[in-house]
Scaffold this motif. Structure first.
Motif, PDB file in Angstrom:
ATOM      1  N   HIS A 107       0.861  -1.188   0.000  1.00  0.00           N
ATOM      2  CA  HIS A 107       0.000   0.000   0.000  1.00  0.00           C
ATOM      3  C   HIS A 107       0.894   1.234   0.000  1.00  0.00           C
ATOM      4  CE1 HIS A 107      -2.129   3.279   2.233  1.00  0.00           C
ATOM      5  NE2 HIS A 107      -3.000   3.012   1.292  1.00  0.00           N
ATOM      6  N   TYR A 108       0.745   2.053  -1.060  1.00  0.00           N
ATOM      7  CA  TYR A 108       1.517   3.295  -1.188  1.00  0.00           C
ATOM      8  C   TYR A 108       0.523   4.436  -0.932  1.00  0.00           C
ATOM      9  CZ  TYR A 108       4.407   0.043  -3.952  1.00  0.00           C
ATOM     10  OH  TYR A 108       5.140  -1.041  -4.391  1.00  0.00           O
ATOM     11  N   ALA A 109       0.691   5.140   0.185  1.00  0.00           N
ATOM     12  CA  ALA A 109      -0.285   6.169   0.574  1.00  0.00           C
ATOM     13  C   ALA A 109      -0.354   7.296  -0.447  1.00  0.00           C
ATOM     14  CB  ALA A 109       0.077   6.727   1.939  1.00  0.00           C
ATOM     15  N   ASP A 141       4.259   4.548 -12.295  1.00  0.00           N
ATOM     16  CA  ASP A 141       5.219   3.962 -13.235  1.00  0.00           C
ATOM     17  C   ASP A 141       5.920   2.776 -12.589  1.00  0.00           C
ATOM     18  OD1 ASP A 141       4.568   5.916 -15.033  1.00  0.00           O
ATOM     19  OD2 ASP A 141       6.217   7.239 -14.420  1.00  0.00           O
ATOM     20  N   PHE A 142       6.113   1.745 -13.402  1.00  0.00           N
ATOM     21  CA  PHE A 142       6.827   0.533 -12.989  1.00  0.00           C
ATOM     22  C   PHE A 142       8.020   0.448 -13.930  1.00  0.00           C
ATOM     23  CE2 PHE A 142       7.504  -4.046 -13.607  1.00  0.00           C
ATOM     24  CZ  PHE A 142       7.511  -4.528 -12.299  1.00  0.00           C
ATOM     25  N   VAL A 143       9.227   0.315 -13.380  1.00  0.00           N
ATOM     26  CA  VAL A 143      10.401   0.317 -14.262  1.00  0.00           C
ATOM     27  C   VAL A 143      11.173  -0.986 -14.148  1.00  0.00           C
ATOM     28  CG1 VAL A 143      10.748   2.802 -14.545  1.00  0.00           C
ATOM     29  CG2 VAL A 143      11.645   1.679 -12.520  1.00  0.00           C
ATOM     30  N   ALA A 176      11.389  -1.833 -10.111  1.00  0.00           N
ATOM     31  CA  ALA A 176      11.221  -0.842  -9.042  1.00  0.00           C
ATOM     32  C   ALA A 176       9.952  -0.037  -9.284  1.00  0.00           C
ATOM     33  CB  ALA A 176      12.417   0.109  -9.016  1.00  0.00           C
ATOM     34  N   LEU A 177       9.473   0.594  -8.224  1.00  0.00           N
ATOM     35  CA  LEU A 177       8.337   1.508  -8.336  1.00  0.00           C
ATOM     36  C   LEU A 177       8.822   2.856  -7.805  1.00  0.00           C
ATOM     37  CD1 LEU A 177       5.082   1.029  -8.950  1.00  0.00           C
ATOM     38  CD2 LEU A 177       5.019   2.065  -6.702  1.00  0.00           C
ATOM     39  N   PRO A 178       9.291   3.747  -8.715  1.00  0.00           N
ATOM     40  CA  PRO A 178       9.875   5.015  -8.244  1.00  0.00           C
ATOM     41  C   PRO A 178       8.837   5.972  -7.655  1.00  0.00           C
ATOM     42  CG  PRO A 178       9.915   4.864 -10.656  1.00  0.00           C
ATOM     43  CD  PRO A 178       9.307   3.579 -10.161  1.00  0.00           C
TER      44      PRO A 178
HETATM   45  O1  LIG Z   1       4.018  -1.941  -6.534  1.00  0.00           O
HETATM   46  C1  LIG Z   1       4.481  -2.499  -7.512  1.00  0.00           C
HETATM   47  O2  LIG Z   1       3.946  -2.489  -8.611  1.00  0.00           O
HETATM   48  C2  LIG Z   1       5.802  -3.228  -7.364  1.00  0.00           C
HETATM   49  C3  LIG Z   1       5.725  -4.340  -6.371  1.00  0.00           C
HETATM   50  C4  LIG Z   1       6.973  -5.158  -6.350  1.00  0.00           C
HETATM   51  O3  LIG Z   1       7.935  -4.840  -6.989  1.00  0.00           O
HETATM   52  C5  LIG Z   1       7.034  -6.369  -5.549  1.00  0.00           C
HETATM   53  O4  LIG Z   1       6.078  -6.668  -4.806  1.00  0.00           O
HETATM   54  O5  LIG Z   1       8.066  -7.049  -5.640  1.00  0.00           O
END
Ligand SMILES: O=C(O)CCC(=O)C(=O)O
Length: 203
Positions: A107-109, A141-143, A176-178
């Motif tokens: 969970h990213y606030a 973004d997903f890198v 990564a998820l920057p």
């Molecule tokens: O939040 C995302 O999309 C990345 C999650 C991720 O890299 C992971 O759970 O290993």
């Protein structure tokens, strides 16, 4: 005078992952989002280059009994499944021929919360299994970065998208998820994994 014909060169870029846009319907997205608000998240401290840091997001590991997960030198004990996420696991298993038995929910606030470069290459992950990643909430973004050539790909993941990381790609690629500082909304990500049961009881 003959018209000059312009030749266009098309380059096909082969991604190491597969994406199915809007895999979840609007109703399914809403049910899962509502449920995900109530999961027992925590932000554990992990060791990075010998120092302890709190992870910049909240997470929970939901899994079958005995399917504990080791992440950055910490054993994360499995919490029991919730209704809609268990339904989604069964759906993915039957549609993609996998046997997922655990899901890491992040969970990213907001856009300040993120995840650094890593591979999902823990030894308890069944080696020929894919990882299925479902995104909900804000788009982010997903890198991906190749470990030797440093080739990069950027994919914007939207609410309801499914991304499949095929078996074997983790040995060659980091992901990564920057941060996305302008983003003020929350995002949830579910990565379904197949774990060797009782792996951590043997060692
Ligand atoms: O939040 C995302 O999309 C990345 C999650 C991720 O890299 C992971 O759970 O290993």
């Amino acid at each position: 005078m003959q018209p000059v014909q312009q030749s266009l060169a098309f380059e096909t870029v082969e991604l190491p992952v597969k994406i199915i846009r809007r895999y979840l319907t609007e109703k399914q997205r809403q049910l899962l989002l509502d449920e995900a608000e109530s999961y027992p998240y925590s932000s554990p401290q992990i060791e990075v280059y010998g120092k302890l840091h709190r992870i910049p997001r909240r997470q929970v590991w939901l899994a079958d009994r005995g399917c504990d997960y080791r992440y950055s030198k910490q054993i994360i004990t499995a919490s029991p499944w919730f209704h809609y996420v268990a339904w989604l696991k069964e759906q993915l298993n039957s549609e993609f021929g996998q046997s997922y038995n655990g899901v890491l929910v992040n969970h990213y606030a907001d856009g300040t919360e993120h995840m650094g470069w890593h591979s999902d290459d823990e030894p308890e992950i069944v080696s020929n299994s894919d990882i299925a990643s479902v995104s909900l909430g804000d788009s982010r973004d997903f890198v991906l970065k190749h470990k030797t050539t440093h080739q990069k790909h950027l994919i914007t993941l939207e609410c309801g998208d499914l991304l499949i990381m095929p078996a074997g790609m983790q040995s060659d690629w980091l992901h990564a998820l920057p941060k996305r500082l302008k983003s003020k909304r929350a995002r949830f990500n579910f990565t379904f994994r197949q774990i060797i049961p009782n792996y951590h009881k043997k060692i």
